[in-house]
Design an enzyme around this catalytic site. Structure first.
Site, PDB file in Angstrom:
ATOM      1  N   CYS A 100     -33.369  34.641  40.012  1.00 24.84           N
ATOM      2  CA  CYS A 100     -32.082  34.645  39.310  1.00 24.84           C
ATOM      3  C   CYS A 100     -32.102  34.077  37.903  1.00 24.84           C
ATOM      4  CB  CYS A 100     -31.072  33.867  40.135  1.00 24.84           C
ATOM      5  SG  CYS A 100     -30.896  34.581  41.768  1.00 24.84           S
ATOM      6  N   ALA A 108     -27.324  29.714  33.852  1.00 20.49           N
ATOM      7  CA  ALA A 108     -27.880  29.381  32.529  1.00 20.49           C
ATOM      8  C   ALA A 108     -27.879  27.868  32.321  1.00 20.49           C
ATOM      9  CB  ALA A 108     -27.075  30.083  31.436  1.00 20.49           C
TER      10      ALA A 108
HETATM   11  C1  UGA Z   1     -30.221  29.398  41.815  1.00 15.71           C
HETATM   12  C2  UGA Z   1     -28.950  28.530  41.685  1.00 15.71           C
HETATM   13  O1  UGA Z   1     -29.282  27.163  41.920  1.00 15.71           O
HETATM   14  C3  UGA Z   1     -27.892  28.975  42.701  1.00 15.71           C
HETATM   15  O2  UGA Z   1     -26.690  28.240  42.492  1.00 15.71           O
HETATM   16  C4  UGA Z   1     -27.612  30.467  42.492  1.00 15.71           C
HETATM   17  O3  UGA Z   1     -26.662  30.942  43.434  1.00 15.71           O
HETATM   18  C5  UGA Z   1     -28.913  31.228  42.664  1.00 15.71           C
HETATM   19  O4  UGA Z   1     -29.874  30.778  41.702  1.00 15.71           O
HETATM   20  C6  UGA Z   1     -28.626  32.698  42.478  1.00 15.71           C
HETATM   21  O5  UGA Z   1     -28.143  33.084  41.389  1.00 15.71           O
HETATM   22  O6  UGA Z   1     -28.827  33.462  43.417  1.00 15.71           O
HETATM   23  P1  UGA Z   1     -32.343  29.391  43.450  1.00 15.71           P
HETATM   24  O7  UGA Z   1     -32.931  30.342  42.445  1.00 15.71           O
HETATM   25  O8  UGA Z   1     -32.388  29.750  44.885  1.00 15.71           O
HETATM   26  O9  UGA Z   1     -30.787  29.147  43.097  1.00 15.71           O
HETATM   27  O10 UGA Z   1     -33.091  27.986  43.319  1.00 15.71           O
HETATM   28  P2  UGA Z   1     -32.848  26.628  42.520  1.00 15.71           P
HETATM   29  O11 UGA Z   1     -32.761  25.527  43.481  1.00 15.71           O
HETATM   30  O12 UGA Z   1     -31.773  26.742  41.518  1.00 15.71           O
HETATM   31  O13 UGA Z   1     -34.246  26.464  41.758  1.00 15.71           O
HETATM   32  C7  UGA Z   1     -34.654  27.364  40.737  1.00 15.71           C
HETATM   33  C8  UGA Z   1     -35.972  26.914  40.146  1.00 15.71           C
HETATM   34  O14 UGA Z   1     -35.799  25.745  39.362  1.00 15.71           O
HETATM   35  C9  UGA Z   1     -37.029  26.575  41.192  1.00 15.71           C
HETATM   36  O15 UGA Z   1     -38.275  27.100  40.766  1.00 15.71           O
HETATM   37  C10 UGA Z   1     -37.038  25.067  41.196  1.00 15.71           C
HETATM   38  O16 UGA Z   1     -38.266  24.528  41.600  1.00 15.71           O
HETATM   39  C11 UGA Z   1     -36.759  24.773  39.737  1.00 15.71           C
HETATM   40  N1  UGA Z   1     -36.182  23.427  39.524  1.00 15.71           N
HETATM   41  C12 UGA Z   1     -34.968  23.096  40.044  1.00 15.71           C
HETATM   42  C13 UGA Z   1     -36.877  22.495  38.786  1.00 15.71           C
HETATM   43  O17 UGA Z   1     -37.997  22.773  38.302  1.00 15.71           O
HETATM   44  N2  UGA Z   1     -36.343  21.258  38.581  1.00 15.71           N
HETATM   45  C14 UGA Z   1     -35.134  20.907  39.088  1.00 15.71           C
HETATM   46  O18 UGA Z   1     -34.682  19.754  38.856  1.00 15.71           O
HETATM   47  C15 UGA Z   1     -34.429  21.849  39.836  1.00 15.71           C
END
Ligand code: UGA
Length: 439
Positions: free
Chosen positions: A256, A205
């Site tokens: 997630c 979150a």
């Molecule tokens: C996320 C969490 O980062 C992990 O710690 C967690 O274990 C995982 O969910 C889970 O619950 O399984 P994930 O969904 O693989 O991991 O990917 P993220 O890197 O967190 O990115 C999520 C989304 O946010 C992506 O679409 C990414 O492009 C976006 N994002 C991320 C942004 O738009 N801006 C950012 O600065 C960072």
């Protein structure tokens, strides 16, 4: 499990699943998911102390520690539909464990679960008055897709929740000892079970909230000619804020964030904490608005119509370095463009198989083309929706020459050199930046 097997040759790790095709893929040269470094990891341990099998009952009987990693999707029916976690697979697994155990075992919740689920599991497992005792631990997973192997190898922390009784603490220590084979002791945190379960939902979150916070301000930047990257850099240098997860984008996706926040919202509502629920719900609403805003921005800048126009979507995965498209903003945006009667060419180096499934009901209006040059040929606009490295260094002069003029580029990830593209002749629209247009 592959990481545990690789780091702990003294343990025998068996992964069991009811899906025969999936298991045979895990036993083959073509693993069912793309994840940097995973092939090497699996291949090194497979057949030595890492096994994949469909023999679930045997797997349960033989194990001392069972990690339950079944999916807990958002419920689609009945009470809590669209919000709460669907726990049917978890409960079935608990009953299957109970039916096939003839000695004490440690059961580890690896799936993301609502707070206090372990209690229900413990009731099911220990409710039969038999002599077999189960200790339920919570050990949430914090790896991110695309960097999973790196995250597992060198985690910020490992969290293990247990009952705070003698048996609970003993089981907690046993699991801590597994991780201590490669993770420094001070990074292995113990807590009570409820804190551990809730920390998983809270971590996601908070991460999602940062993305929604920066995305909300990206809209203000576009209106005022402030630049979201400059703002993010300026605030990120404050060590209390930190510079990670401040990248404005077309929206967050993945399996997630949305699911876990909605689950958190549902739990808050069930305790009558409506203000808390509304607060977290707004993180998801803002994300949906950001996706919608992107489509509306394309529409208004392309003379209020995209009907009959060809648009190239570069990147369909929810982030780079994965083929996963679950909750990808690209799904919503492609559908939004199709509703406006555009013709969409979808391109992605790893996610096209999933994209075909996501869009199968509108497949006659979409073409799936891996080569970005072919995908953009004859198009009116390009929308960059995933931050794949390959899109940074394309020959944009060649691309521009093959496009209909005026040519538009909408950079939903701020990965391109906008000034250079503008100088080539593109009309450039980035997230949280003033548009660069020739008209
Ligand atoms: C996320 C969490 O980062 C992990 O710690 C967690 O274990 C995982 O969910 C889970 O619950 O399984 P994930 O969904 O693989 O991991 O990917 P993220 O890197 O967190 O990115 C999520 C989304 O946010 C992506 O679409 C990414 O492009 C976006 N994002 C991320 C942004 O738009 N801006 C950012 O600065 C960072």
């Amino acid at each position: 499990m592959a990481m545990i097997a690789a780091k702990c040759p003294q343990y025998r790790v068996t992964v069991v699943d009811i899906n025969e095709r999936r298991i045979s893929e895990w036993n083959s040269d073509n693993l069912p998911i793309f994840e940097p470094g995973l092939d090497e990891l699996v291949k090194a341990a497979r057949g030595r102390n890492l096994f994949f099998s469909t023999e679930i009952e045997k797997g349960i009987r033989d194990a001392d520690i069972i990690f339950v990693s079944v999916n807990t999707p958002t419920k689609t029916f009945g009470q809590g539909a669209g919000m709460a976690a669907d726990l049917q697979y978890w409960e079935k697994t608990a009953r299957q464990i109970l039916a096939n155990s003839d000695r004490d075992k440690i059961i580890v919740e690896k799936s993301t679960l609502p707070v206090r689920t372990a209690k229900a599991m413990e009731r099911i497992l220990n409710g039969n008055q038999g002599n077999v005792k189960f200790e339920v631990l919570s050990n949430p997973e914090f790896l991110a897709e695309g960097s999973a192997v790196k995250d597992l190898e060198n985690p910020d922390r490992v969290l293990i929740g247990s009952r705070e009784t003698g048996e609970g603490l003993k089981a907690r220590k046993e699991l801590m000892d597994v991780y201590a084979n490669w993770v420094q002791r001070e990074k292995i945190i113990g807590s009570n079970v409820w804190s551990s379960e809730l920390s998983k939902l809270t971590a996601n979150a908070f991460l999602a909230q940062r993305v929604s916070s920066i995305n909300s301000l990206s809209a203000l930047c576009e209106a005022t000619e402030a630049d979201i990257e400059e703002v993010a850099y300026a605030i990120g240098t404050d060590s209390r804020i930190g510079n990670k997860f401040l990248k404005a984008s077309v929206g967050f996706g993945g399996s997630c964030f949305k699911k876990d926040i909605l689950n958190l919202v549902y739990i808050c509502r069930s305790y009558g904490l409506n203000e808390v629920a509304d607060y977290w719900d707004s993180v998801v609403r803002l994300n949906e608005w950001q996706e919608k805003r992107f489509v509306l921005n394309m529409l208004s800048n392309m003379f209020n119509t995209v009907a009959g126009k060809k648009i190239a979507v570069l990147g369909f995965a929810f982030k780079a370095n994965t083929g996963d498209t679950r909750e990808s903003p690209a799904i919503y945006i492609t559908r939004g463009l199709i509703e406006e009667r555009a013709l969409v060419n979808v391109s992605d180096p790893k996610a096209l198989d999933n994209a075909r499934l996501d869009l199968k009901d509108i497949k006659e209006r979409v073409e799936f083309i891996e080569d970005p040059y072919r995908a953009t040929e004859g198009s009116h606009a390009i929308a960059v929706l995933t931050e794949w490295d390959i899109y940074k260094n394309l020959d944009y002069k060649r691309i521009l020459d093959s496009m209909v003029k005026p040519a538009f580029i909408f950079d939903g990830r701020n990965i391109l050199n906008h000034r250079e593209l503008f100088d080539l002749g593109f009309n450039v629209f980035a997230i949280g930046k003033a548009p660069l247009k020739h008209f």
